[in-house]
Design a protein around this motif. Structure first.
Motif, PDB file in Angstrom:
ATOM      1  N   ARG A  47       0.852  -1.187   0.000  1.00  0.00           N
ATOM      2  CA  ARG A  47       0.000   0.000   0.000  1.00  0.00           C
ATOM      3  C   ARG A  47       0.892   1.243   0.000  1.00  0.00           C
ATOM      4  O   ARG A  47       1.857   1.336   0.742  1.00  0.00           O
ATOM      5  N   GLY A  48       0.573   2.193  -0.878  1.00  0.00           N
ATOM      6  CA  GLY A  48       1.355   3.422  -0.984  1.00  0.00           C
ATOM      7  C   GLY A  48       2.459   3.373  -2.027  1.00  0.00           C
ATOM      8  O   GLY A  48       3.072   4.393  -2.325  1.00  0.00           O
ATOM      9  N   ASP A  49       2.724   2.188  -2.587  1.00  0.00           N
ATOM     10  CA  ASP A  49       3.757   2.069  -3.613  1.00  0.00           C
ATOM     11  C   ASP A  49       3.259   2.635  -4.938  1.00  0.00           C
ATOM     12  O   ASP A  49       2.061   2.756  -5.179  1.00  0.00           O
ATOM     13  N   HIS A  50       4.207   2.955  -5.809  1.00  0.00           N
ATOM     14  CA  HIS A  50       3.919   3.526  -7.120  1.00  0.00           C
ATOM     15  C   HIS A  50       4.261   2.496  -8.200  1.00  0.00           C
ATOM     16  O   HIS A  50       5.292   1.846  -8.117  1.00  0.00           O
ATOM     17  N   VAL A  51       3.414   2.406  -9.201  1.00  0.00           N
ATOM     18  CA  VAL A  51       3.703   1.572 -10.369  1.00  0.00           C
ATOM     19  C   VAL A  51       3.706   2.484 -11.583  1.00  0.00           C
ATOM     20  O   VAL A  51       2.768   3.249 -11.798  1.00  0.00           O
ATOM     21  N   THR A  52       4.782   2.409 -12.362  1.00  0.00           N
ATOM     22  CA  THR A  52       4.911   3.205 -13.577  1.00  0.00           C
ATOM     23  C   THR A  52       4.855   2.282 -14.780  1.00  0.00           C
ATOM     24  O   THR A  52       5.561   1.276 -14.831  1.00  0.00           O
ATOM     25  N   TRP A  53       3.980   2.615 -15.721  1.00  0.00           N
ATOM     26  CA  TRP A  53       3.932   1.923 -16.997  1.00  0.00           C
ATOM     27  C   TRP A  53       4.741   2.764 -17.973  1.00  0.00           C
ATOM     28  O   TRP A  53       4.444   3.932 -18.169  1.00  0.00           O
ATOM     29  N   ARG A  54       5.777   2.160 -18.551  1.00  0.00           N
ATOM     30  CA  ARG A  54       6.626   2.863 -19.525  1.00  0.00           C
ATOM     31  C   ARG A  54       6.386   2.257 -20.894  1.00  0.00           C
ATOM     32  O   ARG A  54       6.582   1.061 -21.105  1.00  0.00           O
ATOM     33  N   ASN A  55       5.961   3.086 -21.811  1.00  0.00           N
ATOM     34  CA  ASN A  55       5.666   2.630 -23.164  1.00  0.00           C
ATOM     35  C   ASN A  55       6.939   2.684 -23.995  1.00  0.00           C
ATOM     36  O   ASN A  55       7.391   3.748 -24.386  1.00  0.00           O
ATOM     37  N   ALA A  56       7.508   1.502 -24.252  1.00  0.00           N
ATOM     38  CA  ALA A  56       8.721   1.405 -25.055  1.00  0.00           C
ATOM     39  C   ALA A  56       8.414   0.855 -26.449  1.00  0.00           C
ATOM     40  O   ALA A  56       9.319   0.474 -27.176  1.00  0.00           O
ATOM     41  N   SER A  57       7.127   0.816 -26.807  1.00  0.00           N
ATOM     42  CA  SER A  57       6.728   0.178 -28.066  1.00  0.00           C
ATOM     43  C   SER A  57       6.867   1.088 -29.280  1.00  0.00           C
ATOM     44  O   SER A  57       6.902   0.613 -30.406  1.00  0.00           O
ATOM     45  N   GLY A  58       6.882   2.385 -29.057  1.00  0.00           N
ATOM     46  CA  GLY A  58       6.887   3.311 -30.182  1.00  0.00           C
ATOM     47  C   GLY A  58       5.495   3.561 -30.742  1.00  0.00           C
ATOM     48  O   GLY A  58       5.314   4.329 -31.671  1.00  0.00           O
ATOM     49  N   GLU A  59       4.490   2.886 -30.185  1.00  0.00           N
ATOM     50  CA  GLU A  59       3.091   3.035 -30.590  1.00  0.00           C
ATOM     51  C   GLU A  59       2.292   3.547 -29.399  1.00  0.00           C
ATOM     52  O   GLU A  59       2.655   3.292 -28.252  1.00  0.00           O
ATOM     53  N   LYS A  60       1.193   4.237 -29.671  1.00  0.00           N
ATOM     54  CA  LYS A  60       0.295   4.619 -28.574  1.00  0.00           C
ATOM     55  C   LYS A  60      -0.241   3.356 -27.916  1.00  0.00           C
ATOM     56  O   LYS A  60      -0.450   2.346 -28.586  1.00  0.00           O
ATOM     57  N   ALA A  61      -0.454   3.423 -26.619  1.00  0.00           N
ATOM     58  CA  ALA A  61      -1.035   2.296 -25.891  1.00  0.00           C
ATOM     59  C   ALA A  61      -2.040   2.847 -24.892  1.00  0.00           C
ATOM     60  O   ALA A  61      -1.809   3.889 -24.280  1.00  0.00           O
ATOM     61  N   HIS A  62      -3.150   2.163 -24.743  1.00  0.00           N
ATOM     62  CA  HIS A  62      -4.208   2.587 -23.831  1.00  0.00           C
ATOM     63  C   HIS A  62      -4.197   1.670 -22.618  1.00  0.00           C
ATOM     64  O   HIS A  62      -4.280   0.458 -22.741  1.00  0.00           O
ATOM     65  N   LEU A  63      -4.077   2.261 -21.418  1.00  0.00           N
ATOM     66  CA  LEU A  63      -4.086   1.520 -20.157  1.00  0.00           C
ATOM     67  C   LEU A  63      -5.460   1.676 -19.528  1.00  0.00           C
ATOM     68  O   LEU A  63      -5.917   2.796 -19.307  1.00  0.00           O
TER      69      LEU A  63
END
Length: 109
Positions: A47-63
């Motif tokens: 609880r309280g931790d951060h998760v970062t999604w990093r887009n390394a695909s070169g394409e748009k991505a929807h989370l």
């Protein structure tokens, strides 16, 4: 150890433990989005931790998180960071227009 040093050690522990467990000491985890795959798709955080999604695909991505999670639905063009404050399991999906829909899970203790 003398009785006094034991008492001082116990007091120090009581003072420092809440500081060590506070969100200021939150952990950052990263999910890397590649074209058609996720690295670290299923992760466990506190609880309280951060998760970062990093887009390394070169394409748009929807989370998008499963309905009812209260987490954001956003386009990832660089990075997106979410802080998880409530324990539970958060299912999420990443859709890339040129690839299949990817599935992951964040478990918060």
């Amino acid at each position: 150890m003398t009785k006094r040093s034991i008492v001082l050690a116990a007091i120090s522990l009581l003072v420092l433990l809440p500081i060590a467990l506070s969100p200021a000491f939150a952990i950052d985890k990263e999910v890397v989005v590649s074209l058609g795959s996720l690295r670290e798709a299923h992760i466990t955080v506190n609880r309280g931790d951060h998760v970062t999604w990093r887009n390394a695909s070169g394409e748009k991505a929807h989370l998008a998180f499963a309905q009812g999670s209260g987490a954001p639905q956003v386009w990832i063009e660089g990075t997106v960071t979410v802080t998880f404050e409530r324990p539970g399991t958060y299912e999420y999906y990443v859709h890339q227009p040129q690839a299949r829909i990817l599935h992951g899970r964040v478990t918060v203790k």
